[in-house]
Design an enzyme around this catalytic site. Sequence first.
Site, PDB file in Angstrom:
ATOM      1  N   ARG A  26       0.855  -1.200   0.000  1.00 31.41           N
ATOM      2  CA  ARG A  26       0.000   0.000   0.000  1.00 31.41           C
ATOM      3  C   ARG A  26       0.877   1.231   0.000  1.00 31.41           C
ATOM      4  O   ARG A  26       1.750   1.384   0.849  1.00 31.41           O
ATOM      5  CB  ARG A  26      -0.928   0.029   1.213  1.00 31.41           C
ATOM      6  CG  ARG A  26      -2.142   0.962   1.020  1.00 31.41           C
ATOM      7  CD  ARG A  26      -2.962   1.123   2.296  1.00 31.41           C
ATOM      8  NE  ARG A  26      -2.200   1.851   3.279  1.00 31.41           N
ATOM      9  CZ  ARG A  26      -2.208   1.569   4.596  1.00 31.41           C
ATOM     10  NH1 ARG A  26      -2.942   0.581   5.066  1.00 31.41           N
ATOM     11  NH2 ARG A  26      -1.477   2.280   5.413  1.00 31.41           N
ATOM     12  N   GLU A  59       4.424   7.369   2.618  1.00 29.18           N
ATOM     13  CA  GLU A  59       5.285   6.193   2.801  1.00 29.18           C
ATOM     14  C   GLU A  59       4.792   5.033   1.945  1.00 29.18           C
ATOM     15  O   GLU A  59       3.675   5.044   1.437  1.00 29.18           O
ATOM     16  CB  GLU A  59       5.364   5.774   4.270  1.00 29.18           C
ATOM     17  CG  GLU A  59       4.043   5.359   4.888  1.00 29.18           C
ATOM     18  CD  GLU A  59       4.199   4.966   6.357  1.00 29.18           C
ATOM     19  OE1 GLU A  59       5.334   4.820   6.834  1.00 29.18           O
ATOM     20  OE2 GLU A  59       3.163   4.797   7.025  1.00 29.18           O
ATOM     21  N   ASN A  99       4.272   0.919   2.082  1.00 32.33           N
ATOM     22  CA  ASN A  99       4.161  -0.163   3.064  1.00 32.33           C
ATOM     23  C   ASN A  99       4.281  -1.524   2.387  1.00 32.33           C
ATOM     24  O   ASN A  99       3.548  -1.823   1.452  1.00 32.33           O
ATOM     25  CB  ASN A  99       2.808  -0.070   3.762  1.00 32.33           C
ATOM     26  CG  ASN A  99       2.565   1.295   4.377  1.00 32.33           C
ATOM     27  OD1 ASN A  99       3.059   1.591   5.452  1.00 32.33           O
ATOM     28  ND2 ASN A  99       1.835   2.159   3.659  1.00 32.33           N
ATOM     29  N   SER A 126      -3.217  -2.859   6.042  1.00 31.60           N
ATOM     30  CA  SER A 126      -4.546  -3.134   6.590  1.00 31.60           C
ATOM     31  C   SER A 126      -5.615  -2.276   5.928  1.00 31.60           C
ATOM     32  O   SER A 126      -5.327  -1.405   5.115  1.00 31.60           O
ATOM     33  CB  SER A 126      -4.545  -2.917   8.102  1.00 31.60           C
ATOM     34  OG  SER A 126      -4.084  -1.636   8.408  1.00 31.60           O
ATOM     35  N   LYS A 131      12.195   3.482   5.777  1.00 26.06           N
ATOM     36  CA  LYS A 131      12.180   4.891   5.349  1.00 26.06           C
ATOM     37  C   LYS A 131      13.475   5.268   4.628  1.00 26.06           C
ATOM     38  O   LYS A 131      13.491   6.103   3.733  1.00 26.06           O
ATOM     39  CB  LYS A 131      12.015   5.802   6.571  1.00 26.06           C
ATOM     40  CG  LYS A 131      10.618   5.842   7.095  1.00 26.06           C
ATOM     41  CD  LYS A 131      10.278   7.225   7.612  1.00 26.06           C
ATOM     42  CE  LYS A 131       8.794   7.297   7.917  1.00 26.06           C
ATOM     43  NZ  LYS A 131       8.276   6.063   8.540  1.00 26.06           N
ATOM     44  N   LYS A 178      11.736  12.754  10.794  1.00 24.05           N
ATOM     45  CA  LYS A 178      11.098  11.475  11.133  1.00 24.05           C
ATOM     46  C   LYS A 178      12.143  10.439  11.520  1.00 24.05           C
ATOM     47  O   LYS A 178      13.156  10.310  10.836  1.00 24.05           O
ATOM     48  CB  LYS A 178      10.320  10.934   9.920  1.00 24.05           C
ATOM     49  CG  LYS A 178       9.050  11.666   9.587  1.00 24.05           C
ATOM     50  CD  LYS A 178       8.277  10.923   8.485  1.00 24.05           C
ATOM     51  CE  LYS A 178       6.922  11.578   8.245  1.00 24.05           C
ATOM     52  NZ  LYS A 178       6.173  10.871   7.176  1.00 24.05           N
ATOM     53  N   GLU A 203       9.313   3.738  12.491  1.00 23.43           N
ATOM     54  CA  GLU A 203       8.000   4.293  12.798  1.00 23.43           C
ATOM     55  C   GLU A 203       7.652   4.011  14.244  1.00 23.43           C
ATOM     56  O   GLU A 203       7.757   2.892  14.706  1.00 23.43           O
ATOM     57  CB  GLU A 203       6.959   3.635  11.874  1.00 23.43           C
ATOM     58  CG  GLU A 203       5.591   4.290  11.887  1.00 23.43           C
ATOM     59  CD  GLU A 203       5.620   5.707  11.342  1.00 23.43           C
ATOM     60  OE1 GLU A 203       5.569   6.629  12.165  1.00 23.43           O
ATOM     61  OE2 GLU A 203       5.699   5.885  10.127  1.00 23.43           O
ATOM     62  N   GLY A 204       7.280   4.988  14.991  1.00 26.76           N
ATOM     63  CA  GLY A 204       6.892   4.749  16.371  1.00 26.76           C
ATOM     64  C   GLY A 204       5.618   5.462  16.729  1.00 26.76           C
ATOM     65  O   GLY A 204       4.905   5.093  17.643  1.00 26.76           O
ATOM     66  N   ARG A 252      -8.112   7.331   4.624  1.00 26.99           N
ATOM     67  CA  ARG A 252      -8.203   7.475   6.083  1.00 26.99           C
ATOM     68  C   ARG A 252      -8.247   8.952   6.432  1.00 26.99           C
ATOM     69  O   ARG A 252      -7.498   9.749   5.859  1.00 26.99           O
ATOM     70  CB  ARG A 252      -6.991   6.820   6.757  1.00 26.99           C
ATOM     71  CG  ARG A 252      -7.156   5.335   6.948  1.00 26.99           C
ATOM     72  CD  ARG A 252      -5.879   4.705   7.400  1.00 26.99           C
ATOM     73  NE  ARG A 252      -4.804   5.023   6.463  1.00 26.99           N
ATOM     74  CZ  ARG A 252      -3.525   4.769   6.693  1.00 26.99           C
ATOM     75  NH1 ARG A 252      -3.148   4.205   7.813  1.00 26.99           N
ATOM     76  NH2 ARG A 252      -2.611   5.067   5.787  1.00 26.99           N
TER      77      ARG A 252
END
Lengths: 491, 491
Positions: free
Chosen positions: B128, B146, B148, B153, B322, B380, B384-385, B466
Site C-alpha cells: 500500500r 510512505e 508499506n 490493513s 524509510k 522522522k 515508525e513509532g 483514512r
Amino acid sequence: MTFQEKIKEYPVTLPASQGPLLKSVQDWAFSNGLTMLTDDPATAVHAPVTLHPSPFPRSVFDESIEAQRGFNTLYSKISSFTNNNWLDKIIDKLAPSDPDFTGKLWETHKLSLVDGKPIQPLTLGLFRSDYMIDQKDGNLTPKQVEFNTVSVSFGGLTSKVADLHRYLAATGAYGDDAKFDLDDIPRSNSISELANGLAQAHKAYVAQNGAQKSKTAVLAVVEKHEKNAIDQRHLEYQLWDNHGIVTHRVSMLEATKVTEIRDLDGVSRLYYNDAEVSVVYFREGYSPDHFPTQAHWDARLYLEKNRAIKCPSVYTQLAGAKKVQQILTDKSELLKFVSEKDIGPLVNTFVEILPLGEDSEGGKRAEQLARTEPERFVLKPQREGGGNNIYKQDIPGFLEKLPKNEWSAYILMELINPPVIQNHILRKGELFTGDTLSELGVFGTVLWNSENGEILHNDTTGWLLRTKLESSNEGGVAAGFGCIDGVYLVD
Amino acid sequence: MTFQEKIKEYPVTLPASQGPLLKSVQDWAFSNGLTMLTDDPATAVHAPVTLHPSPFPRSVFDESIEAQRGFNTLYSKISSFTNNNWLDKIIDKLAPSDPDFTGKLWETHKLSLVDGKPIQPLTLGLFRSDYMIDQKDGNLTPKQVEFNTVSVSFGGLTSKVADLHRYLAATGAYGDDAKFDLDDIPRSNSISELANGLAQAHKAYVAQNGAQKSKTAVLAVVEKHEKNAIDQRHLEYQLWDNHGIVTHRVSMLEATKVTEIRDLDGVSRLYYNDAEVSVVYFREGYSPDHFPTQAHWDARLYLEKNRAIKCPSVYTQLAGAKKVQQILTDKSELLKFVSEKDIGPLVNTFVEILPLGEDSEGGKRAEQLARTEPERFVLKPQREGGGNNIYKQDIPGFLEKLPKNEWSAYILMELINPPVIQNHILRKGELFTGDTLSELGVFGTVLWNSENGEILHNDTTGWLLRTKLESSNEGGVAAGFGCIDGVYLVD
C-alpha cells in the site's frame, strides 16, 4: 443412515481446542451481518446459533416446504371478502374474550373500510408456518404448531446461519471427525425471496396507481428499540440491491407525524416526504404491548386507511388467530377454501385442536379428552402470551378452578412429540451443550386481491430452524432463550 | 465546481434529525461487516467512519492509482537478489541504528538463506502506497507519505465504507440538501482484488510444487487479540468464495506448535495438519512489539525458512524502510530499477527526503536546510513509532541537543500541505464534526521471482481513504484516532 441413527451420534464432537471454531463462528457473524443490536447503539452481538446444523428428516423438510403454497392460498382466501366474510363471524365471536387486542384490531379493521370495502384491495402476506417433527408410531411427519400472518421474523438471519454452517463444513472447521456433505446442508434464500415478495407488491402498486417508480418507497413500521433490526435490514438492503426500491423506517406512532395522507383524484395516498408509499410493511403491532395508548390504535388505523398495500392488513393479521387454526382442522370448514384434491398436504400437518367452553360436538369432545387423556394435550390461550400454556396432567386441575365462562379463551391442542437432539449452542459468547428441541418455520409470500380472492403472486420463500435447550421453557430467539439453527438433511 | 469551491461548501449539512442517518450507518455496518472486535468476544463495534465521503480531486486520485503498478515493480526489484543485492548494503548500514528490530529482521533474513538463496524464490507483495494531497502553488498533486510492504490493513473494510457511502447517497439518506452523483463515489474492490493476489500466489505454489489443490491452504499469521480481525476475515472469505481456497489462522508463536515442516524430496514444506501451506500471509510481525522474546524471532525464521511463498518475505519487509524511500528520491538510484521513460509517475509523487548525519552531499544539504528553512520540513525517525516526529521550528533546537552520532536515526522530509476539509466522523456511536486531514492509500499486489526479478502478476487492487480530525496528532484507525472514509471525486 436413518434419522434415528444419525441423531444418536450427535452432538458432533468439538475439536479438542474449541477456541478457533468459536472464534470462526463469531468473526463470521460480525463479517456477514449475523448480528443483533444491543443497548449500546455502537455495538452489536452475534446472533445466538447452533455450532452445527441439526439433523432433520429430508421427507419432513420436503413436505413442509411443499405445503407452503397451499397455506398461502388458504390464508389469502380466509382474509378476503369472499366466502360470505367467513372470518367476520369468527372474529366477532372471539373479540369479546380479548377486547384489548383482538377486539381493538377488529374495530380498527371495521373503521378502515369505506362503504364496506378496503381502500386498497391488494394485500401482501409475508407468512411463516411453524412445524415440529412428530414421531408417533415411528413415522416422522411435520405437524403445524402455528401459522403466522404478521411480522414474521428471522427471514434475514436464517439465510446467514445456513451460509455459516455451509462455510464451516466446507472449510473443515468442524475438525476431522465431523464430515458433512454440503448437499445435505441446504441454503435458505429467504432474504432475497422475502424481499422479492415486497418488490412484487411495490411493482403492483406502481402499476395500479400510475406512481413514479423512482419516487415511490416502502415504509417499514418498526419498534423504536428493536434489537432484531439487522434481521429486517437484510430485506431492506436486498430490496435496494435487487430491485432499486428504497425503504424508510418509522415507528407506528412516528408515522402519524412524519408521513401525510394526500387526497389525489379522490384517493387517499400515503407520503413519506416526497415519496409515495407503495407498501406498509408491519414489523410492529403484533403484540398488545405495542398499543399502550389510544394514539397507537389511531396510528394503526391511519396506516390502514389509505391506498398503500399493507403487509399485512389488519384483517389478514386477524386470520392468524389460534381460533382460526382450530376451526380449520374441521374438514368441512377447510373444504370451503381448498378443494378435496388439494387438502392432503395441509391436513397431513394438522394435529387435533379442539375448542373449549363450547356447546358443540368439538367442545364436548374437548372437555372429555381433557379429563380422560390429558397427557396427550396442551392447553393454549387464544392469545399468545408466552409461558401461559398448561401441559398434560396439569390440565384437569386447571380447568376445575377456571370459571366455565372463561373456558372459551383456551384451545386444547394435541401434543407434538419432537425428537430430542444433542447440539451445541453459542449465545453471547457462551457455549451450551445439551438436549435440544427444534421448530421449522417455512416462509411464504402471497399477493392477492381481497375483493375477489385473485392471487397475483404466490411463492415459498425459504425456511428457518429455531432450536432451544429442552430445559428452557420458552424458545424465543430475540427474547433470549432460543437460537437460530440450520438443517442437516438425513434420508 | 472546482475542488477548492467544493470543499468550502463542506461539511454537508446533516438532516435536522440526525438520528435516522446515524442509525442507518450503524445498522448498515452491523449488517455488512463494517465492524471491529472489542474486548468482549461476543460483541463488535462499528468501524469508525465519516458520514459523507470526502471531496477528492479526480486528477490526484487517478495519478495515485496510475502509479501503483510502477511502484509494485520497483519494490519487487528492490527486494530481489538482482542489482548486486542493492538492498543489502543499505540495510547493513541501517541495522546498527535499530538493532532490536531492523537488525533482527536482517539477521533472520540471512539465517533463512540456504547457500545464499531463499528456499522459495517466489514472493508475494500486498503493498500500500500512502499519499497526501499537496496544494503547493495552487497545483493539486499526490505526494507519497510512505510505502508499506508488510501487513497492509483496511483493504477489507475500505470496500465496505465505499459501498456504505454509495448506498446512503443513492437512497437519499443524506437528505435533500446533499446530492451526490454515484459516478463520483467510486467503489474500492480491494476485498476481491487483494484476495485475488493471494489466490495467484496459491496457484503458483500448487503448480510449482505438484501440491494437491484441495489439500493446500493459506496460513494467515495474525496477532492473538487482533481487534481488526474482521478486516482480515473479509479477504479470507473471499479467498474461499471466489477461489475455493481455505485459510488457517495462527499467531506467529502458535505456528511453531501447530504446524510442522516436512522434508519431501529434499524440500522443506510447511504443513498445517494435513494441509500443505502455499502462502504465509503475515498480518503480525510488522512492529517491534510483536517480538517480545527470542522465541518470537525463532518463529519468524521458522516461517521464513520453508517452501511456502511469503507475503511478504523478510527481505521485502525490509525494503519498506524509510531509508529506502529516502534513497530512491535520488534519481540516479531510482534509475537502477526504473527506466527513464517510466520514472515520471513515480517521481511526481516524491517530496524531498534527505539523510541526516551523513557526510554526503545530501547530508550536508539536510543539515543546512534544517537550520535555514525548518518550517518546510518534518524530522522522522527511521523506525515508525508514532508521536516521535519533530515538526518545523522545533527541528533546530532538537538537533542541537541530539549527539551527532545519533543523527542518522532520522530523515528530513519535506512537509506535504494537504487541504483541510470539514466532515462528520462517527466513532463508537459518537459524532464529531470538525476540520479533517486525509491520506489516500493505494493497494497493489505483485507476485515475482526474487532470483531473477521476473514478475508473474502485477495489479492495482483498490484504495483506502483514512481521515482524522486535524486536532488529533495521530491518525491510526485501529489505534483509535482516525477513521475510514470514502472519496467523492471532484473535477
